[in-house]
Design a protein around this motif. Structure first.
Motif, PDB file in Angstrom:
ATOM      1  N   GLY A 105       0.775  -1.232   0.000  1.00 39.13           N
ATOM      2  CA  GLY A 105       0.000   0.000   0.000  1.00 39.13           C
ATOM      3  C   GLY A 105       0.802   1.275   0.000  1.00 39.13           C
ATOM      4  N   THR A 106       2.121   1.198   0.216  1.00 43.24           N
ATOM      5  CA  THR A 106       2.929   2.417   0.334  1.00 43.24           C
ATOM      6  C   THR A 106       2.961   3.210  -0.964  1.00 43.24           C
ATOM      7  OG1 THR A 106       4.314   1.433   2.063  1.00 43.24           O
ATOM      8  CG2 THR A 106       5.224   3.301   0.853  1.00 43.24           C
ATOM      9  N   ALA A 107       3.249   2.559  -2.072  1.00 36.75           N
ATOM     10  CA  ALA A 107       3.327   3.267  -3.355  1.00 36.75           C
ATOM     11  C   ALA A 107       1.970   3.855  -3.733  1.00 36.75           C
ATOM     12  CB  ALA A 107       3.821   2.325  -4.444  1.00 36.75           C
ATOM     13  N   LEU A 108       0.904   3.104  -3.486  1.00 37.93           N
ATOM     14  CA  LEU A 108      -0.440   3.615  -3.782  1.00 37.93           C
ATOM     15  C   LEU A 108      -0.756   4.817  -2.911  1.00 37.93           C
ATOM     16  CD1 LEU A 108      -3.107   3.314  -5.285  1.00 37.93           C
ATOM     17  CD2 LEU A 108      -3.831   1.674  -3.551  1.00 37.93           C
ATOM     18  N   ALA A 109      -0.359   4.786  -1.651  1.00 39.22           N
ATOM     19  CA  ALA A 109      -0.580   5.928  -0.754  1.00 39.22           C
ATOM     20  C   ALA A 109       0.129   7.173  -1.259  1.00 39.22           C
ATOM     21  CB  ALA A 109      -0.101   5.577   0.657  1.00 39.22           C
ATOM     22  N   ALA A 110       1.354   7.009  -1.763  1.00 37.60           N
ATOM     23  CA  ALA A 110       2.099   8.153  -2.270  1.00 37.60           C
ATOM     24  C   ALA A 110       1.415   8.782  -3.477  1.00 37.60           C
ATOM     25  CB  ALA A 110       3.520   7.712  -2.635  1.00 37.60           C
ATOM     26  N   ILE A 111       0.942   7.953  -4.386  1.00 37.34           N
ATOM     27  CA  ILE A 111       0.265   8.466  -5.583  1.00 37.34           C
ATOM     28  C   ILE A 111      -1.040   9.154  -5.209  1.00 37.34           C
ATOM     29  CG2 ILE A 111      -0.793   7.788  -7.770  1.00 37.34           C
ATOM     30  CD1 ILE A 111       1.188   5.453  -7.867  1.00 37.34           C
ATOM     31  N   LEU A 112      -1.825   8.551  -4.318  1.00 36.75           N
ATOM     32  CA  LEU A 112      -3.095   9.143  -3.913  1.00 36.75           C
ATOM     33  C   LEU A 112      -2.892  10.452  -3.151  1.00 36.75           C
ATOM     34  CD1 LEU A 112      -5.132   6.003  -2.743  1.00 36.75           C
ATOM     35  CD2 LEU A 112      -5.244   7.196  -4.933  1.00 36.75           C
ATOM     36  N   THR A 113      -1.819  10.554  -2.375  1.00 37.02           N
ATOM     37  CA  THR A 113      -1.532  11.793  -1.646  1.00 37.02           C
ATOM     38  C   THR A 113      -1.328  12.958  -2.598  1.00 37.02           C
ATOM     39  OG1 THR A 113      -0.531  10.588   0.205  1.00 37.02           O
ATOM     40  CG2 THR A 113       0.056  12.910  -0.035  1.00 37.02           C
ATOM     41  N   ARG A 114      -0.537  12.750  -3.628  1.00 39.97           N
ATOM     42  CA  ARG A 114      -0.279  13.811  -4.601  1.00 39.97           C
ATOM     43  C   ARG A 114      -1.552  14.184  -5.366  1.00 39.97           C
ATOM     44  NH1 ARG A 114       5.257  14.473  -5.751  1.00 39.97           N
ATOM     45  NH2 ARG A 114       4.745  15.219  -7.841  1.00 39.97           N
ATOM     46  N   MET A 115      -2.339  13.191  -5.733  1.00 36.41           N
ATOM     47  CA  MET A 115      -3.570  13.467  -6.461  1.00 36.41           C
ATOM     48  C   MET A 115      -4.578  14.212  -5.592  1.00 36.41           C
ATOM     49  SD  MET A 115      -5.538  13.472  -9.016  1.00 36.41           S
ATOM     50  CE  MET A 115      -4.696  12.463 -10.254  1.00 36.41           C
ATOM     51  N   LEU A 116      -4.730  13.799  -4.328  1.00 38.88           N
ATOM     52  CA  LEU A 116      -5.677  14.451  -3.429  1.00 38.88           C
ATOM     53  C   LEU A 116      -5.269  15.894  -3.168  1.00 38.88           C
ATOM     54  CD1 LEU A 116      -8.176  14.249  -1.645  1.00 38.88           C
ATOM     55  CD2 LEU A 116      -6.720  13.380   0.193  1.00 38.88           C
TER      56      LEU A 116
END
Length: 217
Positions: free
Chosen positions: A87-98
């Motif tokens: 989940g770490t990589a997905l969290a990083a991508i979602l953080t930038r998008m949000l």
């Protein structure tokens, strides 16, 4: 299949638990140290692939300190390392998008109207801004499910997680091609089904989409 679904749900939960607070803080504290720190954390998370992060977590937290089991899914603590690794990589991508989506929404007219009516900043952020800013995040989450399932193959192999990914790798080693095709078919159906559910969720998050669908019908 249940093991893979469990791992995917845990990874998405970890990603959302990390991305939501970091993305919100980065947006409301734009260009401040909180924003820069959140973006650095997101960049590091995007830069480390799961097949590197998994063994690092295993060596440091499982082998050296013994805080978590090394492999398997018999105990709840054994779920932590695979979920964090995936989940770490997905969290990083979602953080930038949000962050990007919230910064765009916070300048809309309906946000100024809500503030003019006396709504608190918390209500404006959670009830108005976040709900509309989450649509691009939901779209990205659906697109990233393919990468999530691809990473699950590696993560399940590293942590000996008894799911479809590990079954697929073992089937390839045994040259059991019918089982390989069956596992790939199930992963594909899982990906398509979740994307369909996300598409249906758009009508709940944005009533304008429901109105457009009703008008076209």
């Amino acid at each position: 299949m249940p093991a893979t679904l469990t791992l995917a749900a845990l990874a998405i939960s970890v990603a959302l638990l990390v991305a939501l607070p970091l993305g919100i803080i980065a947006a409301i504290r734009k260009d401040q140290w909180q924003d820069k720190t959140a973006m650095i954390v997101a960049l590091i998370g995007m830069s480390i692939p799961s097949f590197v992060l998994g063994p690092i977590l295993m060596i440091v937290l499982a082998v050296d300190h013994g805080w978590f089991p090394v492999s398997g899914m018999d105990a709840p603590l054994a779920w932590v390392l695979p979920a964090v690794s995936l989940g770490t990589a997905l969290a990083a991508i979602l953080t930038r998008m949000l962050r990007s989506s919230l910064l765009e929404v916070l300048h809309e007219d309906y946000i100024r109207t809500a503030r003019a009516k006396g709504a608190s900043e918390g209500r404006v952020l959670l009830m108005h801004a976040l709900r509309n800013a989450f649509l691009p995040v939901l779209t990205l989450l659906g697109l990233q499910l393919g990468a999530l399932l691809g990473g699950a193959v590696i993560t399940e192999t590293v942590f000996d997680w008894p799911g479809l990914g590990l079954l697929l790798v073992e089937s390839i080693h045994r040259r059991d091609y019918p089982l390989v095709l069956g596992a790939i078919l199930l992963i594909t159906l899982f990906y398509v089904s979740l994307n369909t559910l996300l598409e249906l969720a758009y009508t709940w998050l944005d009533p304008r989409i429901k109105q457009q669908v009703s008008a076209s019908c």
